[in-house]
Design an enzyme around this catalytic site. Structure first.
Site, short mmCIF file in Angstrom:
data_model
loop_
_atom_site.label_atom_id
_atom_site.label_comp_id
_atom_site.label_asym_id
_atom_site.label_seq_id
_atom_site.Cartn_x
_atom_site.Cartn_y
_atom_site.Cartn_z
N ASP A 77 0.88 -1.16 0.00
CA ASP A 77 0.00 0.00 0.00
C ASP A 77 0.93 1.22 0.00
O ASP A 77 1.41 1.66 1.04
CB ASP A 77 -0.89 -0.03 1.25
CG ASP A 77 -1.84 1.16 1.31
OD1 ASP A 77 -1.57 2.18 0.65
OD2 ASP A 77 -2.85 1.06 2.03
N ARG A 80 0.06 4.47 1.98
CA ARG A 80 0.37 4.29 3.40
C ARG A 80 1.88 4.35 3.66
O ARG A 80 2.39 5.20 4.38
CB ARG A 80 -0.17 2.93 3.86
CG ARG A 80 0.02 2.62 5.33
CD ARG A 80 -0.08 1.09 5.57
NE ARG A 80 1.22 0.47 5.35
CZ ARG A 80 1.98 -0.03 6.32
NH1 ARG A 80 1.58 0.00 7.57
NH2 ARG A 80 3.15 -0.57 6.03
N GLU A 179 -10.41 -2.70 15.41
CA GLU A 179 -9.25 -3.39 15.99
C GLU A 179 -8.72 -2.68 17.23
O GLU A 179 -7.96 -3.24 18.00
CB GLU A 179 -8.09 -3.54 15.01
CG GLU A 179 -8.45 -4.21 13.72
CD GLU A 179 -7.27 -4.33 12.81
OE1 GLU A 179 -6.20 -4.71 13.28
OE2 GLU A 179 -7.42 -4.06 11.62
N1 SAH Z 1 4.48 -0.90 11.64
C1 SAH Z 1 4.24 -1.96 10.68
C2 SAH Z 1 3.05 -2.83 11.04
C3 SAH Z 1 1.74 -2.10 11.21
S1 SAH Z 1 0.36 -3.20 11.55
C4 SAH Z 1 4.06 -1.34 9.31
O1 SAH Z 1 3.84 -0.13 9.24
O2 SAH Z 1 4.14 -2.04 8.31
C5 SAH Z 1 0.25 -3.16 13.29
C6 SAH Z 1 1.19 -4.15 14.00
O3 SAH Z 1 1.03 -3.93 15.41
C7 SAH Z 1 0.89 -5.61 13.76
O4 SAH Z 1 2.05 -6.26 13.31
C8 SAH Z 1 0.43 -6.15 15.12
O5 SAH Z 1 0.85 -7.49 15.37
C9 SAH Z 1 1.09 -5.17 16.08
N2 SAH Z 1 0.39 -4.99 17.36
C10 SAH Z 1 -0.95 -4.78 17.54
N3 SAH Z 1 -1.25 -4.63 18.84
C11 SAH Z 1 -0.09 -4.74 19.51
C12 SAH Z 1 0.26 -4.69 20.89
N4 SAH Z 1 -0.67 -4.47 21.81
N5 SAH Z 1 1.57 -4.86 21.23
C13 SAH Z 1 2.52 -5.08 20.27
N6 SAH Z 1 2.24 -5.14 18.95
C14 SAH Z 1 0.97 -4.97 18.57
#
Ligand code: SAH
Length: 379
Positions: A77, A80, A179
């Site tokens: 994406d 993003r 989420e």
């Molecule tokens: N920063 C990355 C991933 C974004 S998606 C990017 O920009 O590509 C969000 C990520 O947060 C996911 O990999 C998910 O596993 C992680 N995540 C969600 N809740 C979390 C929590 N409470 N503690 C640690 N990681 C978390």
């Protein structure tokens, strides 16, 4: 028309869809509960598909972020990922010699951008199995001195430093709030952000518009009235209640687009993610309205010049698409008339990762008088 071919609903049960949509990690208790069901059912247990070396489809169902597919979708994406890259590389003054916390690091992409921009140290927290890959990726790219990957939940881990200067995160879900990862960012902010520190992004806003959508409403909703000659209309009610995550063509927009709510991530509290807001959508042409459409924008106001992106139907499509809320009524609206109403948004009490939406709308128009309340659940 096939404009929504492959459009995925939020609710999903299989691996293919779980990886294609951004489902957050389920709680351990939930995972345990359903895992037991799987084990007790001989059919289901026997059919568990082996995907990776030691992973089964059940593992991915509960923790879709452990599978690379969802990260591939996010990385590809470009709206993003490029936005984050531009923010970081074009504003190195925010990162140079700073301690950075990457909340939900995934593959570590944002941490790598920050390290490259001159951060003194980056703590990359990731709770899914992808944390192991992030460690490897950091090593492979020569950043192991600068980036420390911590595997665990933000709410449960210990940071080796008391405070950080910058918190960066890509936490946004469908309809912005699905989420509920925003709470994790607010938790990290309150616990670790130094006075005068920055949160990136620091603004997020939710917007609403109305669309003509006869063809697709017919295909998704009216479909249940007659399925191979049988009346399945009882499913229609459920279908109506589930917001559809899909891309909307800008030509379908009938009214203005209205800002519903702005959130200041640097100041807000978790309670600010529950709200009731009024709206007034003014028709820009004579048309039918079949659905309201919600989308979000995020911005990084601490940059040299304001930066950000929109997930709206007039902007380049992102993996968040838009969120379509079908109306019970087909509303006939004339140019200049106003569909008024209010929207209430709140996390579901039982499962705070889901969102409950209440919509009031009314029109006292030339061709159509209507007033109704509808409820939706994103899950
Ligand atoms: N920063 C990355 C991933 C974004 S998606 C990017 O920009 O590509 C969000 C990520 O947060 C996911 O990999 C998910 O596993 C992680 N995540 C969600 N809740 C979390 C929590 N409470 N503690 C640690 N990681 C978390």
């Amino acid at each position: 028309m096939d404009r929504r071919k492959g459009g995925n609903r939020v609710a999903n049960g299989g691996l293919a869809e779980a990886t294609a949509s951004r489902l957050r990690v389920h709680s351990d208790e939930e995972a345990e509960e359903v895992r037991m069901e799987v084990e007790e059912s001989p059919d289901a247990a026997g059919e568990e598909e082996v995907i990776g070396s030691d992973k089964t489809s059940a593992d991915y169902y509960f923790d879709s972020y452990s599978h690379f597919g969802i990260h591939e979708e996010m990385l590809k994406d470009v709206v993003r990922t490029k936005s984050y890259q531009n923010v970081i590389t074009q504003n190195s003054f925010l990162f140079k010699d700073k301690i950075v916390l990457d909340v939900g690091a995934g593959t570590g992409i944002l941490s790598l951008f920050c390290a490259k921009a001159g951060a003194k140290h980056v703590y990359a927290i990731e709770c899914s199995q992808m944390a192991d890959m992030a460690k490897e990726i950091v090593n492979a790219n020569g950043y192991s001195e600068v980036i420390t990957v911590i595997k665990g939940k933000v709410e449960e881990i210990e940071l080796p430093v008391p405070k950080v200067d910058v918190i960066i995160s890509e936490w946004m879900g469908y309809f912005l709030l699905f989420e509920n990862m925003l709470n994790t960012v607010l938790y990290a902010r309150d616990k670790w952000l130094a006075d005068g520190g920055v949160v990136l992004p620091d603004k997020a806003s939710l917007h609403l518009t109305a669309i003509e959508d006869a063809e697709y409403k017919e295909d998704k909703i009216e479909f249940w009235d007659n399925v191979y000659g049988f009346d399945m209309s009882c499913i229609k009610k459920q279908a109506m209640m589930e917001p559809l995550v899909d891309t909307v063509d800008a030509n379908q927009i009938v009214t203005n687009c209205q800002l519903l709510k702005t959130m200041d991530i640097s100041k807000m509290t978790p309670g600010d993610a529950s709200f009731t807001v009024p709206f007034k959508l003014v028709a820009e042409r004579n048309d039918f309205i079949h659905a309201l459409v919600a989308y979000f924008n995020v911005s990084f106001t601490k940059c040299h010049k304001m930066m950000g992106f929109s997930t709206g139907p007039r902007s380049k499509a992102t993996h968040w698409k838009q969120t379509v809320l079908y109306l019970e009524d087909v509303v006939t609206i004339c140019e200049g008339e106003t569909l008024t109403g209010s929207m209430t948004v709140a996390p579901n009490k039982k499962n705070p990762r889901d969102i409950d939406i209440k919509l009031n709308y009314s029109l006292n128009g030339h061709r159509c008088q209507v007033s109704r309340t509808q409820y939706y659940k994103m899950r």
